[in-house]
Scaffold this motif. Structure first.
Motif, PDB file in Angstrom:
ATOM      1  N   ASP A 154      35.772  33.231  43.826  1.00  0.00           N
ATOM      2  CA  ASP A 154      34.889  33.838  42.820  1.00  0.00           C
ATOM      3  C   ASP A 154      35.129  35.327  42.687  1.00  0.00           C
ATOM      4  O   ASP A 154      35.257  36.028  43.676  1.00  0.00           O
ATOM      5  N   TYR A 190      30.824  39.192  49.640  1.00  0.00           N
ATOM      6  CA  TYR A 190      30.235  39.899  48.501  1.00  0.00           C
ATOM      7  C   TYR A 190      29.545  41.172  48.965  1.00  0.00           C
ATOM      8  O   TYR A 190      29.710  42.236  48.375  1.00  0.00           O
ATOM      9  N   ARG A 239      30.789  33.448  51.578  1.00  0.00           N
ATOM     10  CA  ARG A 239      30.895  34.085  50.253  1.00  0.00           C
ATOM     11  C   ARG A 239      29.955  35.284  50.168  1.00  0.00           C
ATOM     12  O   ARG A 239      30.312  36.355  49.688  1.00  0.00           O
ATOM     13  N   HIS A 282      25.215  37.165  39.676  1.00  0.00           N
ATOM     14  CA  HIS A 282      24.733  35.838  40.027  1.00  0.00           C
ATOM     15  C   HIS A 282      23.663  35.946  41.121  1.00  0.00           C
ATOM     16  O   HIS A 282      22.609  35.316  41.047  1.00  0.00           O
ATOM     17  N   LEU A 321      29.834  37.642  40.890  1.00  0.00           N
ATOM     18  CA  LEU A 321      28.927  37.218  41.966  1.00  0.00           C
ATOM     19  C   LEU A 321      27.722  38.142  42.060  1.00  0.00           C
ATOM     20  O   LEU A 321      26.604  37.690  42.343  1.00  0.00           O
TER      21      LEU A 321
END
Lengths: 200, 204
Positions: free
Chosen positions: A173, A144, A140, A181, A178
């Motif tokens: 997501d 990102y 992930r 986050h 993200l």
């Protein structure tokens, strides 16, 4: 992120992980139509193999079918950069296949215009014996970081896991969220705050 | 890719009731790679005139420095600030001087004129002025911006409503363009104050 005419964003929600069959996945990079068509074609060939041989095709075999098919169209302008991930009798299998007919076996790959940025994060965090949670978080994060730096990458970071009983989708997501986050904006501290004067 | 799309940019200005707003994205890229997410594209010439420059980043910076220089000279000679209309003519003349080797920028000029009436205009890279009463746009996201502004704009908006409108128009437009975005920078100027705000946008 799905681009038409190079710079205009057509969609942020294109499915880039194609489900070939319940235990094999293919990723899409390059030309969308090419990837969608040839992955479906590969699914058909895998099913025909099952019917003819009464057993599932290996990941090595499936990726070779795709690579050979793309090799026969070499020079005709197909654009396909894909990874075939699956599980067979020998365990997990990951192959990189492209439109030139190249086919590579490996533990980790990154494909597409954002791949150099993803490799940076992937290579520094990868360990062969990672747990599923660690691996999914690393994947992930790599996606990102690629979406942050590369203009042509973005939208949704989907993570799938391929195990002995087939694949499952772990998460999808939105990378816009993200970002905040991973790097939350600290609340602004006001230097001076105006307050009501006490009534006299 | 054209040279105007090398760095990527989005600038928009809107006029309201005795106020104006000018907004830009914050990305500096080299083709598809993002280098910075805090690039200044809008600059203040004086308290009532702002200029936003889209296009090649090096020309954005150089042209801004040249314009500040010319305005400071003007202030020394005339002992007052330039009117927005005058400033727009100055920019147009400076751009046309380089007619056969132009600055690769498209400016957006926004200011408050006499009687606090908002003044907005845009230009192409060789100085063709385009005045407007409602909004002006420029940059790689300009087509999306035209659509978003046309849909969201109303005449005679107050400062707060103008801020909301311009921010939504900017963010939704840059989300359709790969080369601009990564945040937003909005200035809302009224006769009494200048409000500068940073927008949280999609960072992809």
């Amino acid at each position: 992120m799905f681009l038409i005419g190079f710079l205009y964003l057509a969609s942020q929600s294109v499915k880039k992980i194609i489900e070939i069959n319940p235990y094999m996945l293919g990723t899409m990079a390059g030309g969308a139509a090419d990837c969608q068509f040839w992955h479906r074609n590969l699914g058909i060939k895998c099913r025909l193999h099952e019917l003819a041989n009464k057993r599932r095709i290996s990941v090595s075999g499936a990726s070779k079918l795709l690579a050979n098919m793309l090799y026969s169209y070499r020079g005709m302008g197909l654009s396909v950069g894909t990874m075939i991930a699956g599980w067979d009798e020998t365990g997990p299998g990951l192959y990189y296949v492209d439109n030139e007919g190249g086919r590579l076996k490996g533990d980790r790959f990154s494909v597409g215009s954002g791949s150099p940025y993803a490799y940076g994060v992937l290579d520094s965090g990868y360990k062969f014996d990672m747990s599923v949670e660690e691996a999914s978080e690393l994947a992930r994060r790599s996606i990102y970081h690629a979406t942050f730096r590369d203009g042509a990458s973005g939208g949704v970071a989907s993570v799938y896991h391929v195990g002995p009983n087939g694949w499952t989708k772990l998460s999808g997501d939105d990378v816009g969220e993200l970002h905040y986050h991973y790097y939350p904006v600290p609340p602004a501290i006001a230097e001076q705050v105006m307050e009501e004067a006490a009534a006299e | 890719m054209s040279i105007f799309e090398y760095n990527g940019s989005a600038v928009v200005a809107m006029g309201g009731k005795n106020c104006f707003a000018i907004a830009s994205d914050r990305r500096l890229g080299v083709q598809l790679q993002t280098i910075a997410t805090d690039f200044q594209r809008i600059s203040k010439i004086h308290d009532r005139v702002f200029i936003g420059l889209s296009g090649l980043a090096t020309d954005v910076q150089t042209l801004y420095q040249r314009l500040v220089f010319r305005h400071k000279l003007y202030q020394l000679r005339e002992e007052r600030d330039m009117k927005p209309e005058t400033f727009a003519s100055l920019v147009s003349a400076i751009l046309y001087e380089k007619r056969f080797g132009p600055y690769l920028c498209q400016p957006v000029i926004a200011g408050l004129g006499e009687d606090d009436k908002p003044f907005i205009c845009t230009m192409d890279s060789i100085g063709a002025k385009e005045l407007a009463k409602d909004f002006v746009v420029s940059g790689t996201a300009s087509e999306s911006l035209y659509g978003a502004c046309e849909a969201m704009y109303k005449p005679d908006m107050e400062a707060e409503e103008l801020f909301e409108t311009i921010s939504q128009a900017l963010l939704s437009s840059v989300d359709r363009d790969c080369l601009s975005g990564w945040g937003g920078h909005v200035y809302v100027v009224t006769p009494t104050e200048i409000k500068e705000r940073i927008l949280k946008g999609r960072m992809d």
